[in-house]
Design a protein around this motif. Structure first.
Motif, mmCIF file in Angstrom:
data_model
loop_
_atom_site.group_PDB
_atom_site.id
_atom_site.type_symbol
_atom_site.label_atom_id
_atom_site.label_comp_id
_atom_site.label_asym_id
_atom_site.label_seq_id
_atom_site.Cartn_x
_atom_site.Cartn_y
_atom_site.Cartn_z
ATOM 1 N N CYS A 94 0.529 -0.945 0.056
ATOM 2 C CA CYS A 94 -0.031 -0.163 0.267
ATOM 3 C C CYS A 94 1.087 1.381 0.068
ATOM 4 N N GLU A 137 -5.286 2.387 6.971
ATOM 5 C CA GLU A 137 -5.618 1.334 7.225
ATOM 6 C C GLU A 137 -5.814 1.889 8.972
ATOM 7 N N VAL A 141 -8.840 -4.681 6.375
ATOM 8 C CA VAL A 141 -8.604 -5.848 6.660
ATOM 9 C C VAL A 141 -8.282 -6.821 8.399
ATOM 10 N N PHE A 142 -7.081 -5.407 8.843
ATOM 11 C CA PHE A 142 -7.134 -6.227 10.230
ATOM 12 C C PHE A 142 -8.292 -5.923 11.697
ATOM 13 N N LYS A 185 -7.432 -12.862 3.612
ATOM 14 C CA LYS A 185 -6.817 -13.048 4.820
ATOM 15 C C LYS A 185 -7.991 -13.337 6.089
ATOM 16 N N GLY A 188 -8.036 -12.340 -3.589
ATOM 17 C CA GLY A 188 -8.759 -12.377 -3.504
ATOM 18 C C GLY A 188 -8.769 -10.977 -2.785
HETATM 19 C C1 LIG Z 1 -2.151 -8.523 2.780
HETATM 20 C C2 LIG Z 1 -3.170 -6.839 2.610
HETATM 21 C C3 LIG Z 1 -2.883 -6.193 1.892
HETATM 22 C C4 LIG Z 1 -3.052 -6.782 0.518
HETATM 23 O O1 LIG Z 1 -3.609 -8.094 0.127
HETATM 24 P P1 LIG Z 1 -3.265 -8.988 -1.043
HETATM 25 O O2 LIG Z 1 -4.647 -10.133 -1.069
HETATM 26 O O3 LIG Z 1 -1.710 -10.024 -0.232
HETATM 27 O O4 LIG Z 1 -2.935 -8.348 -2.009
HETATM 28 C C5 LIG Z 1 -3.451 -5.348 1.991
HETATM 29 N N1 LIG Z 1 -3.730 -4.350 2.461
HETATM 30 C C6 LIG Z 1 -3.140 -4.626 3.868
HETATM 31 C C7 LIG Z 1 -3.749 -3.755 5.142
HETATM 32 C C8 LIG Z 1 -2.806 -6.457 4.218
HETATM 33 O O5 LIG Z 1 -3.116 -6.795 5.006
#
Ligand SMILES: *Cc1c(COP(=O)(O)O)cnc(C)c1O
Length: 393
Positions: A114, A154, A185-186, A208, A218
């Motif tokens: 990112c 994030e 994501v987190f 994730k 994905g």
């Molecule tokens: C893993 C992750 C990504 C990227 O995801 P991919 O599926 O590996 O392309 C982006 N942002 C965060 C916070 C991530 O943990």
């Protein structure tokens, strides 16, 4: 009817489209293209295709649409588009809104790829970039310019687990006429209602927690119908990183269990934090829902649980961290996260090795730093594994 369902019901039933065979499990439409009854029908579909009418896999697919609609129901989003990876989601979500001469404000504490997209690719394309301490609303406010189009962050940063104030940054962005894009994501789609907090666009790496079992890559971008239809889809369908139907099918099945998995993993993470706190081999331990976390109050106000990742600094730097990692018996050394299997990684030598030493130091990523993604194993087994390995550190 579906609007009134609770999240766990939506996770199992939302978005289902049954074929004429009435299959129970979601069908996998493993097809690149679609056929037409007549030349007239093909012509009409290229002028305007309805919600159940498809043209070509890069533009859309029924299995992929089921995944998108299930995520839309969970997030309360008007529309969504699934991508091949999380990075295709993050980069497309930004690229589709920006052009040379525009300005973006971004939190500095970002996942390595990112940060590369924001700080390298966008700059190369003539977009002005200001990086700020994402936890400091004054820095966001001060960074806004008349040409600021996007703010990006994030929700919880990797691997230092800093928590950003979504509502606070959203209001600064909106005052300046900019859109807020959040990589969630987190925080997971289970523990934070990011759009309701004020974000305009939320993106996930579905690799994730959504898959959650280490199988497929994905991503997905969620936002208003206008943003997805007018900006994101034209960008994505012509540049190409669409999600494969097979991966969408795996993600759909992952969603049926994601709430149960995330709940169990977050509860175990809390138990582990309690068990490791005060251990003499650990200098500091970071978990958003632990009272010692600098943004504990904020985390509590915007999340229901603290997520499934813990970070801690082992006393003794890299040597001690490596001895600890090598002594683990259940927990696996791997840089993925959100998986059913507990995974530990040493960010300095792996995920964050491309950062300069100064940038790492200012972000607090020290040589003894370890990131632990908590899985579905029995908490007591994990705690014992960690305590035994710490003795070797
Ligand atoms: C893993 C992750 C990504 C990227 O995801 P991919 O599926 O590996 O392309 C982006 N942002 C965060 C916070 C991530 O943990």
């Amino acid at each position: 009817m579906m609007e009134n369902w609770k999240s766990r019901t939506k996770l199992v039933h939302a978005g289902v489209k049954r074929s004429q065979f009435g299959e129970l499990s979601e069908a996998l439409f493993l097809t690149q293209g679609f056929v037409y009854d007549s030349a007239e029908q093909a012509e009409a579909r290229f002028i305007e295709s309805g919600p159940e009418e498809y043209i070509y896999g890069r533009y859309g697919n029924p299995t992929v649409r089921m995944f998108e609609e299930r995520m839309m129901a969970l997030e309360g989003a008007e529309d969504a588009f699934a991508t091949a990876t999380g990075m295709a989601a993050v980069s497309g979500a930004l690229f589709c809104m920006l052009r040379a001469g525009d300005h973006i404000v971004s939190s500095r504490a970002l996942f390595g790829s990112c940060l590369f997209v924001v700080d390298n690719i966008l700059r190369r394309w003539g977009i002005e970039v200001t990086l700020v301490d994402g936890t400091d609303l004054d820095q966001w406010r001060a960074a806004m310019q008349t040409n600021t189009k996007v703010c990006f962050l994030e929700a919880i940063s990797n691997p230092t687990l800093e928590v950003c104030d979504i509502a606070g940054v959203a209001s600064i962005a909106h005052d300046g006429g900019a859109k807020l894009v959040v990589d969630n994501v987190f925080a997971t789609p289970i523990f934070q209602r990011t759009l309701q907090l004020g974000a305009d666009i939320v993106v996930y790496s579905a690799t994730k927690h959504i898959d959650g079992q280490g199988r497929c890559l994905g991503g997905i971008v969620l936002g208003t119908r206008e943003y997805i239809q007018e900006l994101f889809i034209p960008f994505n369908k012509h540049t190409g990183p669409s999600m494969s139907p097979f991966n969408a099918w795996v993600m759909l099945k992952g969603m049926e269990t994601i709430a149960l998995r995330c709940d169990a993993q977050a509860d175990t993470a809390k138990k582990i934090v309690n068990a490791l706190s005060g251990n003499n081999k650990i200098n500091r331990i970071l978990f958003p829902m632990d009272k010692s976390h600098p943004q504990y109050a904020l985390a509590k106000s915007q999340m229901t649980k603290g997520g499934t990742v813990i970070s801690f600094e082992i006393d003794g730097g890299k040597r001690a961290a490596f001895r600890f990692l090598n002594a683990l018996k259940i927990i696996i050394i791997s840089n993925n996260l959100g998986d059913a299997k507990s995974l530990a990684t040493h960010p300095v030598t792996t995920t964050h090795k491309n950062m300069t030493a100064e940038a790492r130091a200012s972000a607090g990523i020290t040589d003894g730093f370890v990131r632990l993604s908590v899985g579905l194993e029995d908490p007591d087994d994990l705690i014992l594994d960690l305590l035994e390995a710490l003795k070797e550190a």
